[in-house]
Design an enzyme around this catalytic site. Structure first.
Site, PDB file in Angstrom:
ATOM      1  CG  HIS A 117      26.983  44.717  55.753  1.00  0.00           C
ATOM      2  ND1 HIS A 117      25.729  44.577  54.384  1.00  0.00           N
ATOM      3  CD2 HIS A 117      26.509  45.779  56.679  1.00  0.00           C
ATOM      4  CE1 HIS A 117      25.264  45.525  54.517  1.00  0.00           C
ATOM      5  NE2 HIS A 117      25.383  46.493  55.511  1.00  0.00           N
ATOM      6  CG  ASP A 119      23.277  48.247  58.851  1.00  0.00           C
ATOM      7  OD1 ASP A 119      24.735  48.117  58.071  1.00  0.00           O
ATOM      8  OD2 ASP A 119      22.187  48.612  58.871  1.00  0.00           O
ATOM      9  CG  HIS A 265      21.265  44.625  54.857  1.00  0.00           C
ATOM     10  ND1 HIS A 265      22.207  44.765  56.586  1.00  0.00           N
ATOM     11  CD2 HIS A 265      21.640  45.958  54.681  1.00  0.00           C
ATOM     12  CE1 HIS A 265      22.493  46.476  56.521  1.00  0.00           C
ATOM     13  NE2 HIS A 265      22.469  46.665  55.776  1.00  0.00           N
ATOM     14  NE  ARG A 280      21.846  53.699  58.636  1.00  0.00           N
ATOM     15  CZ  ARG A 280      23.100  53.045  59.205  1.00  0.00           C
ATOM     16  NH1 ARG A 280      23.663  52.080  58.668  1.00  0.00           N
ATOM     17  NH2 ARG A 280      24.088  53.962  59.713  1.00  0.00           N
TER      18      ARG A 280
END
Length: 290
Positions: A117, A119, A265, A280
């Site tokens: 995917h 982000d 990733h 994150r």
């Protein structure tokens, strides 16, 4: 491989290496990823250091900074040099609105990110990049690696005929696809956006394939069957080409900064029932154009 595939690979592997004055940059593979030494992210960085990090980021797409003993405020300060910080969506019930805790509980059936995917691809203005600082790795000192794939090369290795066919097509990215089985806040609006199948990187102008199985739902210019067949073919490009990817093995206090505009990733969940924890932060991007 076909000649056009070899030519695409050669264009990357024969690029002259960049030279740095303030950093040591070691590529992870010839096509994506690099480890960066000589930087302490707990301190203010010089303009020369930041300039060289930006150059390395655009060249390698994924940067790995090890032994970074930093607080979340340090991480946010570093991220803010590259753009406005992006609030977590849906927002956390309490605490810092920019902090996404990457937490795997013991015995979890699955973990966020366990699949290819990018982000924020379901947002109208996708994320520029993400910075993940892992503080605790799975017990046993193995497992939980992350794979990163170069979507410039994924596009360049398609046949010229297929690349021409993709021009002018768009895809609907639906944030609800990855939320099945999760309970969202009652006022949460699921993001849905339409992006070209092939976009240009807003800083380098290089073309790349912009689809991913976690969020890309359909191609509105095609019938349902045609859309499914073409998307399945494009999803397999990353899954079936290991050369597109690097694999980052995490150690405690490692920070990785990756470009969501041209990188997919996959957070590998191979450590059940062990746990890991990280923090994150994401950085705002802008609209992606063909």
């Amino acid at each position: 491989m076909e000649d056009y595939e070899l030519d695409a690979l050669k264009r990357i592997t024969t690029r002259p290496p960049l030279k740095y004055r303030t950093l040591d940059v070691t590529p992870l593979t010839p096509v994506i990823g690099a480890e960066v030494e000589g930087v302490d992210l707990s301190r203010d960085l010089t303009e020369e250091q930041l300039t060289e990090i930006r150059r390395a980021f655009l060249h390698h797409h994924v940067l790995v900074f090890r032994r970074q003993h930093i607080e979340f405020e340090d991480q946010k300060r570093f991220a803010a040099h590259f753009g406005e910080l992006r609030p977590v969506n849906p927002p956390p019930p309490e605490g810092d609105p920019y902090l996404l805790e990457i937490r795997t509980d013991s015995g979890a059936n699955n973990v966020a990110g366990n699949g290819w995917h990018a982000d924020g691809s379901a947002d109208a203005e996708p994320s520029l990049g993400s910075m993940l600082h892992i503080l605790r790795t799975p017990e046993g000192d193995a497992g939980g690696d992350t794979l990163f794939a170069n979507m410039h090369l994924a596009y360049d290795m398609l046949s010229p005929t297929l690349r021409a066919m993709l021009d002018g097509l768009t895809a609907i990215h639906d944030g609800g696809l990855s939320l099945k089985g999760y309970t969202m806040p009652p006022d949460y609006v699921v993001p849905v956006a339409e992006h070209p199948l092939v976009v240009r990187h807003p800083e380098t102008g290089r073309r790349l394939l912009y689809v991913n199985p976690a969020y890309t739902d359909r191609i509105p210019q095609l019938s349902a069957d045609e859309s499914r067949a073409l998307l399945d073919l494009l999803f397999k490009v990353v899954a079936q080409r290991p050369m597109l990817a690097c694999r980052v093995r995490w150690e405690p206090e490692t920070l990785v900064f990756w470009d969501n505009r041209c990188v997919q990733h996959h957070a590998v969940y191979d450590y059940h029932p062990r746990t890991r924890y990280g923090r994150r932060v994401a950085i705002d991007g802008g609209p992606l154009r063909a």
